[in-house]
Design an enzyme around this catalytic site. Structure first.
Site, short mmCIF file in Angstrom:
data_model
loop_
_atom_site.label_atom_id
_atom_site.label_comp_id
_atom_site.label_asym_id
_atom_site.label_seq_id
_atom_site.Cartn_x
_atom_site.Cartn_y
_atom_site.Cartn_z
N TYR A 31 -10.47 -6.80 7.27
CA TYR A 31 -9.47 -6.09 8.19
C TYR A 31 -10.08 -4.79 8.18
O TYR A 31 -11.03 -4.20 7.45
CB TYR A 31 -8.25 -6.17 7.42
CG TYR A 31 -7.97 -5.33 6.36
CD1 TYR A 31 -8.22 -5.51 4.95
CD2 TYR A 31 -7.13 -4.14 6.24
CE1 TYR A 31 -8.18 -4.72 3.93
CE2 TYR A 31 -6.69 -3.07 5.36
CZ TYR A 31 -7.39 -3.51 3.93
OH TYR A 31 -7.05 -2.62 3.09
N ARG A 50 -17.95 -0.55 10.47
CA ARG A 50 -17.60 -1.20 8.94
C ARG A 50 -16.97 -2.62 8.93
O ARG A 50 -17.47 -3.34 8.04
CB ARG A 50 -16.41 -0.18 8.52
CG ARG A 50 -15.89 -0.52 7.00
CD ARG A 50 -15.13 0.74 6.37
NE ARG A 50 -13.63 0.61 6.94
CZ ARG A 50 -12.73 1.63 6.61
NH1 ARG A 50 -12.98 2.34 5.75
NH2 ARG A 50 -11.69 1.55 7.36
N ARG A 98 -8.18 -27.29 2.10
CA ARG A 98 -8.45 -26.36 1.28
C ARG A 98 -9.68 -26.63 0.40
O ARG A 98 -9.55 -27.72 -0.35
CB ARG A 98 -7.39 -26.11 0.35
CG ARG A 98 -7.44 -25.09 -0.48
CD ARG A 98 -6.29 -24.71 -1.63
NE ARG A 98 -6.52 -23.50 -2.54
CZ ARG A 98 -7.03 -23.65 -3.64
NH1 ARG A 98 -7.60 -24.81 -4.00
NH2 ARG A 98 -7.20 -22.58 -4.32
N HIS A 100 -12.96 -24.04 -1.66
CA HIS A 100 -13.45 -22.77 -1.84
C HIS A 100 -14.53 -22.34 -0.98
O HIS A 100 -14.82 -21.42 -0.05
CB HIS A 100 -13.84 -22.56 -3.30
CG HIS A 100 -12.80 -22.32 -4.30
ND1 HIS A 100 -11.45 -23.16 -4.23
CD2 HIS A 100 -12.52 -21.28 -5.22
CE1 HIS A 100 -10.90 -22.62 -5.38
NE2 HIS A 100 -11.27 -21.69 -5.70
N LYS A 145 -14.10 -4.59 3.03
CA LYS A 145 -12.46 -4.25 3.37
C LYS A 145 -12.05 -5.58 3.62
O LYS A 145 -11.68 -6.07 4.43
CB LYS A 145 -12.58 -3.41 4.39
CG LYS A 145 -11.21 -2.67 4.56
CD LYS A 145 -11.01 -1.52 5.51
CE LYS A 145 -9.60 -0.87 5.80
NZ LYS A 145 -8.92 -0.52 4.76
N GLU A 177 -12.02 5.63 -6.73
CA GLU A 177 -11.28 6.24 -5.34
C GLU A 177 -9.67 5.95 -5.79
O GLU A 177 -9.35 5.80 -7.05
CB GLU A 177 -11.64 5.21 -4.31
CG GLU A 177 -11.63 4.03 -4.54
CD GLU A 177 -11.83 2.92 -3.30
OE1 GLU A 177 -11.76 3.35 -1.97
OE2 GLU A 177 -12.10 1.63 -3.67
N LEU A 201 -14.63 1.86 -1.13
CA LEU A 201 -14.56 1.55 0.42
C LEU A 201 -15.02 3.01 0.93
O LEU A 201 -14.66 3.93 0.78
CB LEU A 201 -13.18 1.12 0.69
CG LEU A 201 -13.26 1.05 2.15
CD1 LEU A 201 -13.72 -0.42 2.27
CD2 LEU A 201 -11.78 1.16 2.87
N1 PMP Z 1 -10.07 3.14 -0.48
C1 PMP Z 1 -9.13 1.96 -0.27
C2 PMP Z 1 -9.21 1.33 -1.29
C3 PMP Z 1 -8.62 1.80 0.96
O1 PMP Z 1 -7.92 0.82 1.02
C4 PMP Z 1 -8.76 2.88 2.00
C5 PMP Z 1 -7.83 2.63 3.20
N2 PMP Z 1 -6.21 2.44 3.02
C6 PMP Z 1 -9.60 3.91 2.00
C7 PMP Z 1 -10.25 4.03 0.86
C8 PMP Z 1 -9.51 4.84 2.87
O2 PMP Z 1 -10.14 4.45 4.15
P1 PMP Z 1 -9.98 5.05 5.46
O3 PMP Z 1 -10.37 6.49 5.43
O4 PMP Z 1 -10.95 4.46 6.32
O5 PMP Z 1 -8.50 4.61 6.16
#
Ligand code: PMP
Length: 279
Positions: A31, A50, A98, A100, A145, A177, A201
């Site tokens: 997403y 991305r 279904r 995997h 993502k 993060e 991410l």
């Molecule tokens: N890390 C994670 C785990 C996220 O889910 C997000 C976005 N919600 C971010 C970092 C930040 O990414 P962005 O600046 O592209 O929204």
């Protein structure tokens, strides 16, 4: 609210996905969340790049090229009656019996919706938010993502259970993060950011902040950041497309620095605002 599902625009209450969709059964999809200011998607090429990386990461053929996505997204934006939007899009591996292993010949499911974008108010920015620290127990491909967000859901809930807004994650003693954001620290005027790798991410906002710091001569170190450095930081921020740059002013119940938004956060937010207005 009008949403997009597999080529159709329809009211959200009428959008239906079959129960055999692999997104529903297996979390098998990716997403994006794209902020839209005054009907202009912010950093769309970066979000689409991305998305391509996420598709490649799960070996899913991207159903649209950049031109195709740009047209669909523009169309959806135009159908809403509010100008600042939080545009969510997801692609799953589609509907199949279904199992995997990848199905043969399933068409991906493409869903998009746009909600009103609510960014932190100046007062919320000044007060900042509380965070808790915890161990990053997610998989080793946090650069994808993925819609499979169970670990992030549980980690974020830890913060909510403590009356905080975000969980700051550490793996092997180093900052990765937040549960749904990237994290920056400031020490003695230097901005510290963890390096982009498979443990986090690559945030579009993270990249924008780093670009702004480099472009304006703000001292910046992109490197592994220890848990001790986070705890002793003068400022901590979380960044994301919907929260923009938001100070973390309490960590595990203790004030961060002065306990309110710091000077470098204010400066970066002002610079970030100029990016939104850029043509
Ligand atoms: N890390 C994670 C785990 C996220 O889910 C997000 C976005 N919600 C971010 C970092 C930040 O990414 P962005 O600046 O592209 O929204």
């Amino acid at each position: 609210m009008t949403v997009y599902l597999n080529g159709e625009y329809l009211p959200i209450g009428e959008a239906r996905v079959p129960v055999l969709d692999r997104g529903f059964l297996l979390g098998d999809g990716v997403y994006e969340v794209i902020p839209v200011y005054a009907r202009r998607p912010f950093r769309l090429p970066q979000h689409l790049a991305r998305l391509q990386n996420s598709c490649d990461g799960i070996r899913l053929a991207n159903p649209h090229d950049t031109g195709g996505w740009t047209a669909l997204i523009g169309d959806l934006i135009g159908r809403q009656d509010f100008a600042d939007q939080n545009l969510y899009l997801q692609v799953t591996r589609g509907v199949a019996k279904r199992d995997h292993a990848f199905p043969q010949g399933a068409a991906p499911t493409v869903f998009m919706m746009a909600n009103p974008l609510v960014t932190p108010s100046p007062a919320q920015f000044e007060a900042g938010v509380a965070a808790v620290s915890t161990t990053d127990n997610r998989w080793q491909r946090c650069d994808i993502k993925s819609i499979a967000l169970l670990a992030n859901v549980l980690l974020r809930q830890l913060a909510v259970d403590e009356g905080a807004a975000e969980s700051i994650l550490f793996r092997d003693g180093h900052l990765t993060e937040g549960a749904a954001s990237n994290i920056f620290a400031v020490k003695n005027g230097t901005l510290l950011a963890p390096p982009r790798n498979h443990r986090m991410l690559p945030g579009i906002t993270y990249d924008a902040v780093i670009e702004l710091a480099r472009g304006h001569g703000i001292p910046l170190e992109v490197r592994e950041i220890s848990e001790a450095e986070v705890r002793q930081a003068d400022e901590l921020w979380l960044t994301s497309s919907t929260k923009e740059i938001l100070p973390i002013t309490r960590l595990d119940g203790r004030p961060v620095g002065s306990g309110t938004a710091g000077p470098l956060a204010r400066r970066l937010l002002a610079l970030y605002q100029t990016l939104k207005d850029a043509p």
